[in-house]
Design a protein around this motif. Structure first.
Motif, PDB file in Angstrom:
ATOM      1  N   GLU A  88      31.281  40.739  46.848  1.00  0.00           N
ATOM      2  CA  GLU A  88      31.147  41.763  45.811  1.00  0.00           C
ATOM      3  C   GLU A  88      31.109  43.176  46.399  1.00  0.00           C
ATOM      4  O   GLU A  88      31.704  44.100  45.841  1.00  0.00           O
ATOM      5  N   LEU A 104      36.112  48.858  37.084  1.00  0.00           N
ATOM      6  CA  LEU A 104      36.029  47.464  36.655  1.00  0.00           C
ATOM      7  C   LEU A 104      34.595  47.191  36.225  1.00  0.00           C
ATOM      8  O   LEU A 104      33.660  47.406  37.005  1.00  0.00           O
ATOM      9  N   PRO A 105      34.399  46.732  34.997  1.00  0.00           N
ATOM     10  CA  PRO A 105      33.042  46.413  34.555  1.00  0.00           C
ATOM     11  C   PRO A 105      32.432  45.310  35.423  1.00  0.00           C
ATOM     12  O   PRO A 105      33.132  44.383  35.832  1.00  0.00           O
ATOM     13  N   GLU A 106      31.146  45.422  35.697  1.00  0.00           N
ATOM     14  CA  GLU A 106      30.451  44.462  36.569  1.00  0.00           C
ATOM     15  C   GLU A 106      30.584  43.023  36.055  1.00  0.00           C
ATOM     16  O   GLU A 106      30.631  42.095  36.852  1.00  0.00           O
ATOM     17  N   GLU A 107      30.658  42.850  34.733  1.00  0.00           N
ATOM     18  CA  GLU A 107      30.751  41.486  34.212  1.00  0.00           C
ATOM     19  C   GLU A 107      32.098  40.822  34.540  1.00  0.00           C
ATOM     20  O   GLU A 107      32.230  39.605  34.438  1.00  0.00           O
ATOM     21  N   GLU A 108      33.095  41.614  34.933  1.00  0.00           N
ATOM     22  CA  GLU A 108      34.401  41.046  35.307  1.00  0.00           C
ATOM     23  C   GLU A 108      34.502  40.752  36.804  1.00  0.00           C
ATOM     24  O   GLU A 108      35.488  40.177  37.252  1.00  0.00           O
ATOM     25  N   PHE A 109      33.510  41.143  37.586  1.00  0.00           N
ATOM     26  CA  PHE A 109      33.543  40.914  39.037  1.00  0.00           C
ATOM     27  C   PHE A 109      33.732  39.441  39.410  1.00  0.00           C
ATOM     28  O   PHE A 109      34.557  39.128  40.261  1.00  0.00           O
ATOM     29  N   GLU A 116      35.207  36.929  37.913  1.00  0.00           N
ATOM     30  CA  GLU A 116      36.573  36.466  37.678  1.00  0.00           C
ATOM     31  C   GLU A 116      37.541  37.078  38.688  1.00  0.00           C
ATOM     32  O   GLU A 116      38.384  36.388  39.255  1.00  0.00           O
ATOM     33  N   VAL A 117      37.416  38.384  38.938  1.00  0.00           N
ATOM     34  CA  VAL A 117      38.305  39.053  39.885  1.00  0.00           C
ATOM     35  C   VAL A 117      38.070  38.527  41.303  1.00  0.00           C
ATOM     36  O   VAL A 117      39.017  38.270  42.050  1.00  0.00           O
ATOM     37  N   ARG A 127      39.796  35.209  41.685  1.00  0.00           N
ATOM     38  CA  ARG A 127      41.255  35.354  41.826  1.00  0.00           C
ATOM     39  C   ARG A 127      41.630  35.870  43.210  1.00  0.00           C
ATOM     40  O   ARG A 127      42.571  35.378  43.833  1.00  0.00           O
TER      41      ARG A 127
END
Length: 112
Positions: free
Chosen positions: A9, A23-28, A30-31, A34
């Motif tokens: 992270e 990028l919003p923290e809640e999407e970390f 998933e990203v 990937r």
């Protein structure tokens, strides 16, 4: 043995900062998943036996296929502009993705 590549992270935040990508923290999660999937694929490719594989070479001796540089009249300009969700005269309006300052008071289209 080649060290396995993993993104955490903190490194993701650093890369996003360099690229000026919000990028919003809640999407970390998933990203990160990937990105780490791509890194795992790269690790797998490093483990393949490639001793007998010739390096890729571009044949620079061969000239590219050339065509005449001729002006072409395109009549789709007005139709294209009419499909734009937001326009300003003869221009398309697009959201600003990189702000010039950290605490910009502008909206997403660069207006105060």
């Amino acid at each position: 043995m080649i060290k396995k590549m993993v993104m955490d992270e903190d490194r993701l935040k650093e890369v996003l900062g360099f690229a000026k990508i919000g990028l919003p923290e809640e999407e970390f999660p998933e990203v990160l998943e990937r990105v780490n999937a791509v890194l795992r694929m790269c690790d797998d490719m490093q483990e393949l036996d490639h001793d007998n594989v010739a390096p890729f070479e571009w044949d620079v001796k061969k000239l590219p296929v050339l065509r005449k540089d001729e002006a072409v009249v395109w009549n789709g300009r007005d139709e294209f502009l009419n499909k734009a969700p937001i326009k300003d005269g003869d221009f398309l309006r697009v959201p600003r993705i990189i702000s010039l300052s950290a605490d910009s008071s502008e909206d997403e289209f660069g207006e105060d």
